[in-house]
Enzyme design. Sequence first.
Site, PDB file in Angstrom:
ATOM      1  N   SER A  11       0.857  -1.192   0.000  1.00  0.00           N
ATOM      2  CA  SER A  11       0.000   0.000   0.000  1.00  0.00           C
ATOM      3  C   SER A  11       0.889   1.237   0.000  1.00  0.00           C
ATOM      4  O   SER A  11       1.650   1.471   0.953  1.00  0.00           O
ATOM      5  CB  SER A  11      -0.887   0.001   1.247  1.00  0.00           C
ATOM      6  N   HIS A  35      -1.553  -1.265  -3.932  1.00  0.00           N
ATOM      7  CA  HIS A  35      -2.824  -0.800  -3.376  1.00  0.00           C
ATOM      8  C   HIS A  35      -2.722   0.721  -3.198  1.00  0.00           C
ATOM      9  O   HIS A  35      -1.734   1.231  -2.677  1.00  0.00           O
ATOM     10  CB  HIS A  35      -3.016  -1.512  -2.033  1.00  0.00           C
ATOM     11  N   ASP A  37      -4.673   4.094  -1.798  1.00  0.00           N
ATOM     12  CA  ASP A  37      -5.738   4.580  -0.915  1.00  0.00           C
ATOM     13  C   ASP A  37      -6.122   6.009  -1.273  1.00  0.00           C
ATOM     14  O   ASP A  37      -5.287   6.915  -1.213  1.00  0.00           O
ATOM     15  CB  ASP A  37      -5.243   4.567   0.535  1.00  0.00           C
ATOM     16  N   MET A  39      -8.586   9.015  -0.106  1.00  0.00           N
ATOM     17  CA  MET A  39      -9.418   9.445   1.037  1.00  0.00           C
ATOM     18  C   MET A  39      -9.850  10.888   0.834  1.00  0.00           C
ATOM     19  O   MET A  39      -9.073  11.711   0.346  1.00  0.00           O
ATOM     20  CB  MET A  39      -8.602   9.357   2.325  1.00  0.00           C
ATOM     21  N   HIS A  68      -8.552   1.861  -3.802  1.00  0.00           N
ATOM     22  CA  HIS A  68      -9.482   1.753  -2.661  1.00  0.00           C
ATOM     23  C   HIS A  68     -10.020   3.149  -2.378  1.00  0.00           C
ATOM     24  O   HIS A  68      -9.323   3.992  -1.831  1.00  0.00           O
ATOM     25  CB  HIS A  68      -8.665   1.186  -1.487  1.00  0.00           C
ATOM     26  N   MET A  70     -12.050   5.674  -0.452  1.00  0.00           N
ATOM     27  CA  MET A  70     -12.698   5.969   0.837  1.00  0.00           C
ATOM     28  C   MET A  70     -13.258   7.375   0.730  1.00  0.00           C
ATOM     29  O   MET A  70     -12.703   8.332   1.268  1.00  0.00           O
ATOM     30  CB  MET A  70     -11.666   5.837   1.968  1.00  0.00           C
ATOM     31  N   MET A 139     -11.733  -4.617   5.839  1.00  0.00           N
ATOM     32  CA  MET A 139     -10.890  -3.713   6.623  1.00  0.00           C
ATOM     33  C   MET A 139     -10.597  -4.351   7.975  1.00  0.00           C
ATOM     34  O   MET A 139     -11.507  -4.774   8.689  1.00  0.00           O
ATOM     35  CB  MET A 139     -11.598  -2.371   6.845  1.00  0.00           C
ATOM     36  N   ASP A 177      -7.033  -5.544   4.643  1.00  0.00           N
ATOM     37  CA  ASP A 177      -6.338  -4.258   4.619  1.00  0.00           C
ATOM     38  C   ASP A 177      -6.237  -3.661   6.018  1.00  0.00           C
ATOM     39  O   ASP A 177      -7.247  -3.298   6.611  1.00  0.00           O
ATOM     40  CB  ASP A 177      -7.146  -3.319   3.694  1.00  0.00           C
TER      41      ASP A 177
HETATM   42  C1  DX5 Z   1      -6.102   2.367   5.806  1.00  0.00           C
HETATM   43  C2  DX5 Z   1      -5.726   1.991   4.400  1.00  0.00           C
HETATM   44  C3  DX5 Z   1      -4.683   0.949   4.281  1.00  0.00           C
HETATM   45  C4  DX5 Z   1      -3.323   1.299   4.828  1.00  0.00           C
HETATM   46  C5  DX5 Z   1      -2.768   0.074   5.481  1.00  0.00           C
HETATM   47  O1  DX5 Z   1      -7.296   3.116   5.772  1.00  0.00           O
HETATM   48  O2  DX5 Z   1      -6.862   1.549   3.678  1.00  0.00           O
HETATM   49  O3  DX5 Z   1      -4.550   0.500   2.935  1.00  0.00           O
HETATM   50  O4  DX5 Z   1      -2.414   1.732   3.843  1.00  0.00           O
HETATM   51  O5  DX5 Z   1      -1.607   0.426   6.114  1.00  0.00           O
HETATM   52  P1  DX5 Z   1      -0.897  -0.465   7.231  1.00  0.00           P
HETATM   53  O6  DX5 Z   1      -0.397  -1.695   6.550  1.00  0.00           O
HETATM   54  O7  DX5 Z   1       0.186   0.441   7.736  1.00  0.00           O
HETATM   55  O8  DX5 Z   1      -1.946  -0.763   8.276  1.00  0.00           O
HETATM   56 ZN    ZN Z   2      -6.637   0.596   1.681  1.00  0.00          ZN
END
Ligand code: DX5
Ligand code: ZN
Length: 221
Positions: A11, A35, A37, A39, A68, A70, A139, A177
């Site tokens: 990620s 991956h 993210d 947000m 992903h 969010m 999650m 995740d």
């Molecule tokens: C959190 C993200 C994850 C994050 C995971 O909201 O969706 O993808 O990058 O990171 P680690 O592996 O540090 O928990």
């Molecule tokens: Zn994620």
Amino acid sequence: MKSSEIEIAPSILAADFARLGEEIKSVEPFVKRIHIDVMDGHYVPNLTIGIPVIQSIRKITSLIFDVHLMVVDPVPFVVPFAQAGSDVITLHIETLQDPDEAIDFIHSTGKKAGLSVHPDTPIELIFPFLAKLDNVLVMSVRPGFGGQEFMPEAIERISDIRHAIENAHSNAVISVDGGITAWNAREIAEAGAGILVVGSAVFGTGDPSAAVRELQKCVML
Ligand code: DX5
Ligand code: ZN
């Protein structure tokens, strides 16, 4: 899930964004996907990256981009994210009025569709959509931040979803995740995960490629 098929998906949230291209290149030979993210500061209390960054990194790698989202109202962003170079687009079920329609819409762009389930959301809500999903993103932390601790209750949720996928004769793959490390990767894989999303335990280490290979060893038979 046969452990030989289990993928590690780094990620990039935990990467050094000043060197994002180099960070991706460092893991590229060892993984099939990264991956990403996205947000919006509303669905989760944090902001990250979006379309311009995906367009830029699309030029430097052919790895699968697992995106992903969010965000509170994700459907209008499906086409822009598809055009930017996403390969898998995953939306949170909590953000959708009509998940069935959203999955069809993602498929109409030629991309794979995922639904993600927040730790507070009953997993049964995704069961009606398993047959047409490519990916279920479970999650294992509260979405919003990297570096949190894995929630142990996710293990049972993963295995219940695995059984529901089998009952639905679905080809959906379970991604997990949040909070994954070399210490818990195997247990998560054994519960039924096919893809382990790992941020801090890859890019937060001094040697991301060694960290990926270590995680891969952990989930090997
Ligand atoms: C959190 C993200 C994850 C994050 C995971 O909201 O969706 O993808 O990058 O990171 P680690 O592996 O540090 O928990
Ligand atoms: Zn994620």
